[in-house]
Design a protein around this motif. Structure first.
Motif, short mmCIF file in Angstrom:
data_model
loop_
_atom_site.label_atom_id
_atom_site.label_comp_id
_atom_site.label_asym_id
_atom_site.label_seq_id
_atom_site.Cartn_x
_atom_site.Cartn_y
_atom_site.Cartn_z
N ASP A 47 0.85 -1.20 0.00
CA ASP A 47 0.00 0.00 0.00
C ASP A 47 0.88 1.25 0.00
O ASP A 47 2.09 1.15 0.12
N ASP A 55 -4.27 1.35 -2.12
CA ASP A 55 -4.02 -0.07 -1.86
C ASP A 55 -4.83 -0.89 -2.86
O ASP A 55 -5.64 -0.35 -3.61
N CYS A 57 -1.34 -8.83 -1.24
CA CYS A 57 -2.52 -7.96 -1.28
C CYS A 57 -3.31 -8.15 -2.58
O CYS A 57 -4.55 -8.17 -2.55
#
Length: 93
Positions: A48, A56, A87
Motif C-alpha cells: 500500500d 491499496d 494484497c
C-alpha cells in the motif's frame, strides 16, 4: 557488431516501472507512486501507499488485480518480502 538483448527488468527497477507505466495507471496507482523509486519500493514491500496517497489493492477491480499480479510476478525473481503480491492475491478472493 553483436547486439545483446537486455534481460527483462526486475519489477523493483525503474526500467520496469517505466515499461509498465500504462498498466500502473490503469490499475489506479497514483503518479506520485509510479514516478518515484522510493514510493514504488514502499508499495512493493508493504502492499500500500498509506503514508502517501493511501492507495491499496482494494481500490481496483479483481480483474485489474489479476492483470497487475500477472505482470508483477513475471517481473519478480522472488516474491518473498513483496506484500503487494499478497494484497493482490487477497483482492482476487
Amino acid at each position: 557488431m553483436v547486439s545483446r538483448r537486455q534481460p527483462d527488468p526486475d519489477a523493483s527497477s525503474p526500467r520496469w516501472r517505466r515499461a509498465h507505466r500504462g498498466l500502473l495507471a490503469e490499475c489506479g496507482v497514483p503518479d506520485e507512486v509510479a514516478d518515484s523509486d522510493r514510493r514504488w519500493g514502499y508499495l512493493l514491500l508493504h502492499g500500500d501507499d498509506h503514508p502517501g496517497t493511501g492507495w491499496d489493492a482494494s481500490w481496483i477491480s479483481p480483474a485489474k488485480a489479476a492483470r497487475f499480479l500477472d505482470h508483477l510476478l513475471a517481473g519478480l525473481p522472488d516474491e518473498s518480502g513483496c506484500d503487494l503480491v499478497r494484497c493482490l492475491r487477497r483482492r482476487l478472493q
